[in-house]
Structures are given as C-alpha cells and as structure tokens.
Design an enzyme around this catalytic site. Structure first.
Site, PDB file in Angstrom:
ATOM      1  N   GLY A 215      -0.270  -6.139  -6.237  1.00  0.00           N
ATOM      2  CA  GLY A 215       0.544  -5.118  -6.900  1.00  0.00           C
ATOM      3  C   GLY A 215       1.640  -5.709  -7.746  1.00  0.00           C
ATOM      4  O   GLY A 215       1.725  -6.918  -7.971  1.00  0.00           O
ATOM      5  N   ILE A 219       7.109 -10.467  -5.229  1.00  0.00           N
ATOM      6  CA  ILE A 219       6.527 -11.024  -4.005  1.00  0.00           C
ATOM      7  C   ILE A 219       5.036 -11.270  -4.161  1.00  0.00           C
ATOM      8  O   ILE A 219       4.510 -12.310  -3.763  1.00  0.00           O
ATOM      9  CB  ILE A 219       6.752 -10.079  -2.796  1.00  0.00           C
ATOM     10  CG1 ILE A 219       8.252  -9.881  -2.572  1.00  0.00           C
ATOM     11  CG2 ILE A 219       6.093 -10.636  -1.554  1.00  0.00           C
ATOM     12  CD1 ILE A 219       8.597  -8.884  -1.496  1.00  0.00           C
ATOM     13  N   GLU A 238      -5.654  -3.010  -9.423  1.00  0.00           N
ATOM     14  CA  GLU A 238      -5.274  -1.981 -10.396  1.00  0.00           C
ATOM     15  C   GLU A 238      -4.612  -2.621 -11.594  1.00  0.00           C
ATOM     16  O   GLU A 238      -4.565  -2.032 -12.658  1.00  0.00           O
ATOM     17  CB  GLU A 238      -4.362  -0.954  -9.759  1.00  0.00           C
ATOM     18  CG  GLU A 238      -3.059  -1.521  -9.306  1.00  0.00           C
ATOM     19  CD  GLU A 238      -2.211  -0.453  -8.681  1.00  0.00           C
ATOM     20  OE1 GLU A 238      -2.591   0.002  -7.607  1.00  0.00           O
ATOM     21  OE2 GLU A 238      -1.190  -0.090  -9.267  1.00  0.00           O
ATOM     22  N   GLY A 336      -0.747   2.867  -7.520  1.00  0.00           N
ATOM     23  CA  GLY A 336      -1.976   2.779  -6.738  1.00  0.00           C
ATOM     24  C   GLY A 336      -1.749   2.303  -5.324  1.00  0.00           C
ATOM     25  O   GLY A 336      -2.695   1.895  -4.644  1.00  0.00           O
TER      26      GLY A 336
HETATM   27  N1  COA Z   1      18.454  -0.512  -0.894  1.00  0.00           N
HETATM   28  C1  COA Z   1      18.958  -0.432  -2.114  1.00  0.00           C
HETATM   29  N2  COA Z   1      18.401  -0.960  -3.226  1.00  0.00           N
HETATM   30  C2  COA Z   1      17.244  -1.605  -3.066  1.00  0.00           C
HETATM   31  C3  COA Z   1      16.634  -1.748  -1.811  1.00  0.00           C
HETATM   32  C4  COA Z   1      17.297  -1.157  -0.676  1.00  0.00           C
HETATM   33  N3  COA Z   1      16.748  -1.186   0.536  1.00  0.00           N
HETATM   34  N4  COA Z   1      15.497  -2.432  -1.971  1.00  0.00           N
HETATM   35  C5  COA Z   1      15.379  -2.728  -3.277  1.00  0.00           C
HETATM   36  N5  COA Z   1      16.429  -2.229  -3.930  1.00  0.00           N
HETATM   37  C6  COA Z   1      16.653  -2.324  -5.380  1.00  0.00           C
HETATM   38  C7  COA Z   1      16.696  -3.764  -5.825  1.00  0.00           C
HETATM   39  O1  COA Z   1      18.004  -4.281  -5.737  1.00  0.00           O
HETATM   40  C8  COA Z   1      16.202  -3.661  -7.259  1.00  0.00           C
HETATM   41  O2  COA Z   1      17.242  -3.178  -8.101  1.00  0.00           O
HETATM   42  P1  COA Z   1      17.538  -3.857  -9.525  1.00  0.00           P
HETATM   43  O3  COA Z   1      16.246  -3.735 -10.306  1.00  0.00           O
HETATM   44  O4  COA Z   1      18.651  -3.026 -10.063  1.00  0.00           O
HETATM   45  O5  COA Z   1      17.870  -5.266  -9.206  1.00  0.00           O
HETATM   46  C9  COA Z   1      15.180  -2.545  -7.211  1.00  0.00           C
HETATM   47  O6  COA Z   1      15.517  -1.783  -6.047  1.00  0.00           O
HETATM   48  C10 COA Z   1      13.743  -3.054  -7.136  1.00  0.00           C
HETATM   49  O7  COA Z   1      13.631  -3.802  -5.979  1.00  0.00           O
HETATM   50  P2  COA Z   1      12.858  -5.171  -5.861  1.00  0.00           P
HETATM   51  O8  COA Z   1      12.848  -5.522  -4.426  1.00  0.00           O
HETATM   52  O9  COA Z   1      13.407  -6.164  -6.825  1.00  0.00           O
HETATM   53  O10 COA Z   1      11.434  -4.726  -6.355  1.00  0.00           O
HETATM   54  P3  COA Z   1      10.173  -5.566  -6.759  1.00  0.00           P
HETATM   55  O11 COA Z   1      10.272  -6.097  -8.130  1.00  0.00           O
HETATM   56  O12 COA Z   1       9.783  -6.521  -5.674  1.00  0.00           O
HETATM   57  O13 COA Z   1       9.105  -4.385  -6.801  1.00  0.00           O
HETATM   58  C11 COA Z   1       8.493  -2.247  -5.882  1.00  0.00           C
HETATM   59  C12 COA Z   1       8.865  -3.683  -5.639  1.00  0.00           C
HETATM   60  C13 COA Z   1       8.464  -1.628  -4.494  1.00  0.00           C
HETATM   61  C14 COA Z   1       9.476  -1.522  -6.756  1.00  0.00           C
HETATM   62  C15 COA Z   1       7.094  -2.187  -6.513  1.00  0.00           C
HETATM   63  O14 COA Z   1       6.250  -2.936  -5.735  1.00  0.00           O
HETATM   64  C16 COA Z   1       6.555  -0.780  -6.576  1.00  0.00           C
HETATM   65  O15 COA Z   1       6.819  -0.099  -7.536  1.00  0.00           O
HETATM   66  N6  COA Z   1       5.797  -0.318  -5.557  1.00  0.00           N
HETATM   67  C17 COA Z   1       5.271   1.048  -5.491  1.00  0.00           C
HETATM   68  C18 COA Z   1       3.977   1.242  -6.212  1.00  0.00           C
HETATM   69  C19 COA Z   1       2.909   0.258  -5.894  1.00  0.00           C
HETATM   70  O16 COA Z   1       2.962  -0.550  -5.015  1.00  0.00           O
HETATM   71  N7  COA Z   1       1.835   0.347  -6.645  1.00  0.00           N
HETATM   72  C20 COA Z   1       0.743  -0.541  -6.498  1.00  0.00           C
HETATM   73  C21 COA Z   1       0.851  -1.735  -7.365  1.00  0.00           C
HETATM   74  S1  COA Z   1       1.169  -1.383  -9.101  1.00  0.00           S
END
Ligand code: COA
Length: 439
Positions: A215, A219, A238, A336
């Site tokens: 995804g 990470i 996806e 997804g």
């Molecule tokens: N409390 C407050 N803020 C939080 C937080 C928490 N527990 N966890 C994360 N955040 C904030 C981060 O600080 C970051 O903010 P910033 O962009 O202003 O720095 C933001 O949320 C994104 O977090 P991050 O951990 O950097 O995300 P990431 O780049 O590792 O992406 C998801 C993770 C969850 C956003 C992403 O995997 C996603 O959209 N998942 C849902 C959909 C999915 O999985 N689809 C399938 C694949 S496309």
C-alpha cells in the site's frame, strides 16, 4: 482515417474551460494523470459559474481553488482518497473538499450511476489504430467513468503507454487538446529507522513465491527494501510504486509462481516518482486493470500466498483500525485497504498485514508544544472512522513486533497489542484496558 477525426476534435485549454457550466459535475482524472492545466484555469471562470462539483482523487498540487474559500460558491471538491493537498482543502475549517466514503473498486461503478457532465483525462498520444492510453492512472475509476456526457482527452507526450484496461479509442472521446505540461509526481520516499524495523518484520513474513500487494506510505516502501533477497515474488497490487521497480530490477519479481496471470504484474494504478512512469511505459509485463475487477477480493484471492501490506494510523486494543482519519481530521481514504486485506485472507496461504508506527508526534491542543502519543490506544479518537473492522484484521506489525489477532478474544488481543506498543505506554494501556474490563 483517425487523423482527420483527431483534427476535427481538437480544442484549446481555454475552450475546455469555457464549456464548464453552473451545476456541472466534472470528473478529473486522478493524481498522476490529473488535468492540472485545466484546474489551474478554474479561478478564471469563478465569477461566471456556481455550484460546479469537481470529483478529484489524490491531487498532486495545491491549486488556488483548494486554498481559498472564496471559490467555494463556484466550486466544491469531492474526493474518495485525499492527498496532503486535498486534506488541506478539507481540514482546519476550510471545508472546500469533502470525503467520499468508498472502496477503491466502487469509485468507477458509483460514478457510472451518476450524471457526469464531463470527464477530463490525460492520455498518451494516439496510435495508428486510433487508441490513446490512460497511462498509470485511468484504471482508478475504470472504464466505467467514461459514461460522461463529454469526454475530454488531453494528449501529453509524457503519459506512458500502458497495457490492460487503459486503451481509450478516439471514438469514445468528444474533444482532444494537446498539452505537454510537466506532470506532477510523488517525491522520493526515504525510510526512517523505525520504518526499516517494521519493514524487516513484514519481510520476514513473506516467503519466496508469494504474490504481494504493497500500500501507500513510507512503511510499505521500507518493507520492499527488505525483500531484496527473496525469489520469484509475484505482484497483484492496487498501486505500483517505486518499490516494485526496485524489486523487479533486482530480479526478485518474476511472477513465476503466480496462480492468477502468471508472469504478469497486475495493478489498478501506478504512482511514484518518474521512475515508475519509465517502468510502466510500453511494458507488456504489467496490466493495469479496472479496480472493479482487480481489487475485488474474489479476484485477489485467486492468487495463492497473497500477502497484503498496508498502513494504519491508530489501532484500539480490540483491533479496530483507523487508517484514513485521525478523529474527525481526514488524512486519506479507505482506498483498497479493506479489499486487499480481505482478499489476502481468502487466498490459500495468504496473509493480511497492517503496519503501524508505535507512536506519532502531535501538537498539543492549545499550544505549539509537540508531544509523543501512542498509536495503539485504548479507544479510537472521538469521531474516528474505522477503516478495517476488528473482525477483518489479521496481523498488526509495529517496530516492536508482530501481533496476530485472528481468532483471539478481546483480552488476548489487548495483551498482544500492548506487547507491540511503545514501552513508554504499555503500563498506561494495561491500566486503561483493566478499567473497561478487557484485561
Ligand atoms: N495522531 C495524530 N496524527 C497522526 C497519527 C496519530 N495517531 N498518526 C499519524 N498521524 C499524522 C502524521 O503525523 C502525518 O501527518 P503529516 O502528514 O502532517 O506529517 C499523517 O497523519 C500521515 O501519517 P503517516 O504515519 O506519515 O502516514 P503514512 O505516510 O505512513 O501513510 C496512511 C499511512 C495510513 C495514511 C496510508 O497508508 C493510508 O492512506 N491508508 C489507508 C488506505 C489504504 O491503506 N489503502 C490501501 C493502499 S493505497
């Protein structure tokens, strides 16, 4: 023959913008093939139109209409999956953008049931048979979205020519505009030490011959870097990101053992740096299929040893995962995540993995001070959206280890999750879990 038709359909960018009327619903192709040159021109018609609804997804640019609430009367933006720019347009009281709750495979299907006045999409140049292709992005909404009253194709020489459900024939297009504006891409991702640790745990769960889905986010990219010594991995994902390019070039991806489309990489879209574009261009080893097919859990499950890897933002002690928002603040979308997690669990020998950094740094309400919070929590923040239900969660991985929640009671889940929480928060989590009778 097609050349004449091509010429007769040619318009300018200003012509496209001048076709937009009040109350229109306009679908803008997603991120990597988004018609930025049209969106940038929209402030120019703000005085002329009202209530134009724009369907956007993963925008890769901060447009004027996303920034300034003064355009709200003229344009509203809806998105099933926010990028940081769409996030900024929705949050902090701006309310310019609004989220559409949807699984990825339903984006196009839902659009097909609505009245769409115009679809604007970037395409690669036409071939001798009259076909353009929609590069790495067109299959996000699938061929279903082409039922718009008017389809406008912006031909950009840099849009890669791709295989699968990406061909669009000149007869399906009402207007053509040529524009080679530099397109937007994602920045290169550098993995942090924490992400590398999580990536290592994830990679250890992926055997040779598995088919993988990775995804969005840092990470999953780190996990890919740890897979460089695997053999014969396959791809049914996806999204093709930079990580897949590196794995293919290292000889790790062959698809030899795939049980669905052996030897081929299957994806719903591709998005990353320019490297991804180069990789998918004219590449017969990659099929971009409509998400309504490729991301259907029944399709995904036809791959044996299907491993799905996604990220989440917050997990409660019973295993509910909030992956798209923090409380009421929208971060991304369901995308997804649910489809791939369920599809992987339905696959013979498959696994669904959700990764979570154990902590986040957040700004303390009412001050500028940054504080560390646990992302494994006794209960989700107020207003949270559960993306993956606790009944559908299997493995959760943090930098402190792996918790397999399948079949565990609430008590066992809480214990397993506390074990992989940051040590600083474990006592507090145990105490909270006792308070509400989980432990
Ligand atoms: N409390 C407050 N803020 C939080 C937080 C928490 N527990 N966890 C994360 N955040 C904030 C981060 O600080 C970051 O903010 P910033 O962009 O202003 O720095 C933001 O949320 C994104 O977090 P991050 O951990 O950097 O995300 P990431 O780049 O590792 O992406 C998801 C993770 C969850 C956003 C992403 O995997 C996603 O959209 N998942 C849902 C959909 C999915 O999985 N689809 C399938 C694949 S496309």
């Amino acid at each position: 023959m097609h050349k004449e038709e091509y010429k007769s359909k040619m318009v300018s960018l200003d012509d496209i913008v001048s076709m937009i009327k009040s109350n229109d619903k306009i679908v803008l192709a997603p991120g990597i093939i988004e018609p930025a040159e049209v969106i940038e021109r929209l402030p120019g018609i703000a005085d002329r139109v009202e209530n134009v609804s724009l369907y956007a997804c993963q925008s890769l640019q901060m447009y004027e209409i996303y920034k300034d609430p003064k355009y709200k009367k003229s344009f509203s933006v809806e998105s099933p999956f926010h990028s940081p720019y769409l996030r900024a347009a929705q949050n902090k009281g701006r309310g310019i953008c609004n989220a559409i709750p949807s699984h990825l495979r339903h984006y196009g299907v839902s659009l097909a049931k609505q009245k769409i006045n115009m679809l604007i999409i970037l395409v690669s140049p036409m071939d001798e048979h009259g076909y353009f292709t929609t590069g790495g992005g067109g299959t996000v909404y699938g061929v279903e979205s082409r039922k718009a009253d008017v389809v406008v194709a912006i031909v950009n020489e840099t849009v890669p020519r791709t295989y699968g459900d990406t061909a669009i024939h000149i007869s399906e297009v009402n207007y053509i505009c040529e524009n080679n504006r530099k397109r937007n891409f994602l920045p290169k991702i550098q993995s942090t030490e924490v992400e590398k640790k999580i990536g290592k745990y994830v990679a250890d769960m992926i055997e040779d011959g598995s088919t993988i889905q990775l995804g969005i986010g840092g990470i999953t990219n780190a996990a890919a870097l740890e897979l460089m010594d695997r053999k014969d991995l396959g791809v049914h994902t996806e999204m093709i990101s930079d990580a897949f390019v590196d794995l293919f070039n290292a000889g790790v991806i062959t698809g030899k053992e795939k049980t669905l489309f052996p030897g081929k990489m299957i994806t719903c879209f591709s998005m990353g740096t320019e490297k991804v574009d180069e990789f998918i261009n004219n590449n017969p080893g990659i099929f971009h299929f409509r998400a309504s097919y490729a991301n259907d859990p029944f399709t995904i499950a036809q791959n044996n040893k299907m491993i799905s890897v996604n990220a989440t933002l917050q997990v409660d002690l019973t295993g509910q995962c909030a992956s798209e928002a923090i409380g009421t603040e929208v971060i991304s979308g369901t995308g997804g995540q649910v489809e791939t997690a369920i599809g992987a669990q339905m696959s013979e020998g498959g696994k669904s993995i959700l990764t979570v950094r154990s902590t986040a740094m957040i700004t303390k309400p009412g001050s500028k001070e940054k504080v560390m919070v646990s992302k494994i929590v006794p209960y989700l923040d107020r207003g949270s959206i559960v993306t993956l239900q606790r009944t559908d969660v299997e493995y959760i991985v943090s930098e402190y280890g792996v918790a397999n929640l399948k079949g565990l009671s609430e008590r066992e889940r809480a214990k397993a999750l506390i074990k992989i929480a940051h040590p600083k928060f474990r006592d507090e989590l145990t105490e909270e879990a006792r308070k509400y009778n989980i432990l």
